[in-house]
Design a protein around this motif. Structure first.
Motif, PDB file in Angstrom:
ATOM      1  N   MET A  48      23.903  34.004  -2.432  1.00 55.79           N
ATOM      2  CA  MET A  48      23.303  35.304  -2.715  1.00 55.79           C
ATOM      3  C   MET A  48      24.184  36.432  -2.169  1.00 55.79           C
ATOM      4  SD  MET A  48      20.794  36.956  -3.980  1.00 55.79           S
ATOM      5  CE  MET A  48      19.384  37.959  -3.749  1.00 55.79           C
ATOM      6  N   GLN A  49      24.741  36.244  -0.989  1.00 58.95           N
ATOM      7  CA  GLN A  49      25.643  37.243  -0.420  1.00 58.95           C
ATOM      8  C   GLN A  49      26.881  37.419  -1.302  1.00 58.95           C
ATOM      9  OE1 GLN A  49      26.274  35.795   3.532  1.00 58.95           O
ATOM     10  NE2 GLN A  49      24.470  36.842   4.358  1.00 58.95           N
ATOM     11  N   GLY A  50      27.397  36.326  -1.834  1.00 55.91           N
ATOM     12  CA  GLY A  50      28.529  36.398  -2.752  1.00 55.91           C
ATOM     13  C   GLY A  50      28.172  37.140  -4.029  1.00 55.91           C
ATOM     14  N   LEU A  51      26.978  36.868  -4.551  1.00 58.89           N
ATOM     15  CA  LEU A  51      26.504  37.583  -5.740  1.00 58.89           C
ATOM     16  C   LEU A  51      26.420  39.085  -5.479  1.00 58.89           C
ATOM     17  CD1 LEU A  51      23.539  35.405  -7.125  1.00 58.89           C
ATOM     18  CD2 LEU A  51      25.748  35.817  -8.203  1.00 58.89           C
ATOM     19  N   ARG A  52      25.882  39.440  -4.337  1.00 58.74           N
ATOM     20  CA  ARG A  52      25.752  40.867  -3.993  1.00 58.74           C
ATOM     21  C   ARG A  52      27.112  41.542  -3.899  1.00 58.74           C
ATOM     22  NH1 ARG A  52      21.023  40.234   0.511  1.00 58.74           N
ATOM     23  NH2 ARG A  52      19.277  40.368  -0.927  1.00 58.74           N
ATOM     24  N   THR A 103      23.453  48.643 -16.119  1.00 60.55           N
ATOM     25  CA  THR A 103      22.296  47.813 -16.456  1.00 60.55           C
ATOM     26  C   THR A 103      22.733  46.397 -16.808  1.00 60.55           C
ATOM     27  OG1 THR A 103      21.045  49.734 -17.213  1.00 60.55           O
ATOM     28  CG2 THR A 103      20.302  47.568 -17.991  1.00 60.55           C
ATOM     29  N   VAL A 104      23.807  46.266 -17.566  1.00 57.17           N
ATOM     30  CA  VAL A 104      24.318  44.938 -17.916  1.00 57.17           C
ATOM     31  C   VAL A 104      24.757  44.203 -16.648  1.00 57.17           C
ATOM     32  CG1 VAL A 104      26.177  43.709 -19.113  1.00 57.17           C
ATOM     33  CG2 VAL A 104      24.946  45.552 -20.267  1.00 57.17           C
ATOM     34  N   ALA A 105      25.440  44.894 -15.743  1.00 60.94           N
ATOM     35  CA  ALA A 105      25.868  44.267 -14.482  1.00 60.94           C
ATOM     36  C   ALA A 105      24.659  43.832 -13.659  1.00 60.94           C
ATOM     37  CB  ALA A 105      26.743  45.231 -13.677  1.00 60.94           C
ATOM     38  N   GLU A 106      23.617  44.646 -13.652  1.00 58.49           N
ATOM     39  CA  GLU A 106      22.410  44.306 -12.905  1.00 58.49           C
ATOM     40  C   GLU A 106      21.709  43.093 -13.514  1.00 58.49           C
ATOM     41  OE1 GLU A 106      18.587  46.609 -10.972  1.00 58.49           O
ATOM     42  OE2 GLU A 106      19.796  47.624 -12.491  1.00 58.49           O
ATOM     43  N   LEU A 107      21.619  43.070 -14.836  1.00 58.51           N
ATOM     44  CA  LEU A 107      21.015  41.918 -15.503  1.00 58.51           C
ATOM     45  C   LEU A 107      21.815  40.646 -15.248  1.00 58.51           C
ATOM     46  CD1 LEU A 107      20.004  43.589 -18.869  1.00 58.51           C
ATOM     47  CD2 LEU A 107      18.448  42.673 -17.136  1.00 58.51           C
ATOM     48  N   PHE A 109      23.565  40.068 -12.555  1.00 61.82           N
ATOM     49  CA  PHE A 109      23.259  39.710 -11.174  1.00 61.82           C
ATOM     50  C   PHE A 109      21.957  38.910 -11.102  1.00 61.82           C
ATOM     51  CE2 PHE A 109      20.722  40.675  -7.426  1.00 61.82           C
ATOM     52  CZ  PHE A 109      21.524  40.188  -6.418  1.00 61.82           C
ATOM     53  N   TYR A 110      20.895  39.430 -11.743  1.00 60.99           N
ATOM     54  CA  TYR A 110      19.612  38.733 -11.695  1.00 60.99           C
ATOM     55  C   TYR A 110      19.673  37.383 -12.398  1.00 60.99           C
ATOM     56  CZ  TYR A 110      17.304  42.713  -9.578  1.00 60.99           C
ATOM     57  OH  TYR A 110      16.928  43.701  -8.711  1.00 60.99           O
ATOM     58  N   HIS A 111      20.428  37.297 -13.471  1.00 60.91           N
ATOM     59  CA  HIS A 111      20.571  36.014 -14.166  1.00 60.91           C
ATOM     60  C   HIS A 111      21.263  35.004 -13.255  1.00 60.91           C
ATOM     61  CE1 HIS A 111      22.511  33.054 -16.817  1.00 60.91           C
ATOM     62  NE2 HIS A 111      21.376  33.133 -17.474  1.00 60.91           N
ATOM     63  N   GLU A 112      22.354  35.407 -12.629  1.00 66.15           N
ATOM     64  CA  GLU A 112      23.076  34.496 -11.733  1.00 66.15           C
ATOM     65  C   GLU A 112      22.219  34.122 -10.536  1.00 66.15           C
ATOM     66  OE1 GLU A 112      26.896  36.213 -10.830  1.00 66.15           O
ATOM     67  OE2 GLU A 112      27.504  36.185 -12.941  1.00 66.15           O
ATOM     68  N   PHE A 113      21.450  35.078 -10.017  1.00 65.76           N
ATOM     69  CA  PHE A 113      20.536  34.786  -8.909  1.00 65.76           C
ATOM     70  C   PHE A 113      19.516  33.741  -9.337  1.00 65.76           C
ATOM     71  CE2 PHE A 113      16.318  35.699  -7.111  1.00 65.76           C
ATOM     72  CZ  PHE A 113      16.554  35.274  -5.814  1.00 65.76           C
ATOM     73  N   PHE A 114      18.923  33.923 -10.512  1.00 64.22           N
ATOM     74  CA  PHE A 114      17.926  32.990 -11.018  1.00 64.22           C
ATOM     75  C   PHE A 114      18.507  31.588 -11.165  1.00 64.22           C
ATOM     76  CE2 PHE A 114      15.427  31.033 -14.464  1.00 64.22           C
ATOM     77  CZ  PHE A 114      14.152  31.180 -13.952  1.00 64.22           C
ATOM     78  N   GLN A 115      19.767  31.502 -11.587  1.00 63.63           N
ATOM     79  CA  GLN A 115      20.410  30.206 -11.783  1.00 63.63           C
ATOM     80  C   GLN A 115      20.642  29.474 -10.464  1.00 63.63           C
ATOM     81  OE1 GLN A 115      20.591  29.041 -14.909  1.00 63.63           O
ATOM     82  NE2 GLN A 115      19.675  31.023 -15.383  1.00 63.63           N
ATOM     83  N   LEU A 116      20.766  30.197  -9.365  1.00 63.83           N
ATOM     84  CA  LEU A 116      20.995  29.495  -8.089  1.00 63.83           C
ATOM     85  C   LEU A 116      19.700  28.983  -7.466  1.00 63.83           C
ATOM     86  CD1 LEU A 116      20.469  31.112  -5.124  1.00 63.83           C
ATOM     87  CD2 LEU A 116      22.291  32.493  -6.017  1.00 63.83           C
ATOM     88  N   LEU A 117      18.559  29.363  -8.043  1.00 58.88           N
ATOM     89  CA  LEU A 117      17.275  28.878  -7.546  1.00 58.88           C
ATOM     90  C   LEU A 117      16.976  27.488  -8.100  1.00 58.88           C
ATOM     91  CD1 LEU A 117      15.117  32.104  -8.107  1.00 58.88           C
ATOM     92  CD2 LEU A 117      16.256  31.365  -5.995  1.00 58.88           C
ATOM     93  N   ASN A 118      16.226  26.706  -7.323  1.00 55.56           N
ATOM     94  CA  ASN A 118      15.774  25.417  -7.839  1.00 55.56           C
ATOM     95  C   ASN A 118      14.570  25.665  -8.754  1.00 55.56           C
ATOM     96  OD1 ASN A 118      13.286  25.358  -6.333  1.00 55.56           O
ATOM     97  ND2 ASN A 118      14.431  24.707  -4.525  1.00 55.56           N
ATOM     98  N   PRO A 119      14.151  24.665  -9.529  1.00 53.72           N
ATOM     99  CA  PRO A 119      13.058  24.884 -10.494  1.00 53.72           C
ATOM    100  C   PRO A 119      11.757  25.421  -9.875  1.00 53.72           C
ATOM    101  CG  PRO A 119      14.181  22.839 -10.993  1.00 53.72           C
ATOM    102  CD  PRO A 119      14.749  23.332  -9.688  1.00 53.72           C
TER     103      PRO A 119
END
Length: 132
Positions: A48-52, A103-107, A109-119
């Motif tokens: 998450m820190q890397g994503l930020r 907005t595209v960069a923010e989306l 970010f959220y997409h990549e964040f969501f992908q690092l979460l488990n189901p």
């Protein structure tokens, strides 16, 4: 004359939005969520820190690029005897291009964040952060 009412229109739009039930709309891309409920692992926190960092870097790059690449002069628009809709559209596109890129960069970010979460975390995030 239309431009005098633009702030009022924005205020009205915000007021209407606040009255609607909160759902995940395209206009509302910032999930309001306390990430502690997801109980991220130390590896996920590190990712998450890397994503930020990448997101902040992307915003900086967009900001720098926008200062140099999106200048459309206003003078020719006003000097013409008739209103040039195409020139006005170029001005409008240049004005909002940075917002679109942010907005595209923010989306992303959220997409990549969501992908690092488990189901299980994904389900919690979708239920508590994006649903009414």
């Amino acid at each position: 004359m239309l431009f005098r009412f633009a702030p009022f229109c924005r205020l009205l739009a915000v007021g209407v939005f606040l009255l609607l039930p909160h759902a995940a709309f395209a206009a509302d891309i910032r999930p309001n969520c306390n990430l502690r409920i997801l109980k991220l692992s130390s590896q996920q926190m590190s990712e998450m820190q890397g994503l930020r960092k990448r997101y902040k870097s992307a915003l900086g790059r967009i900001s720098r690029d926008s200062r140099h690449n999106h200048q459309v002069p206003l003078v020719p628009l006003f000097e013409k005897n008739t209103f040039d809709v195409h020139h006005a559209q170029r001005i409008a596109q240049a004005r909002y291009e940075t917002d679109i890129q942010n907005t595209v960069a923010e989306l992303q970010f959220y997409h990549e964040f969501f992908q690092l979460l488990n189901p299980e975390q994904q389900a919690i995030w979708l239920k508590l952060c994006l649903q009414p």
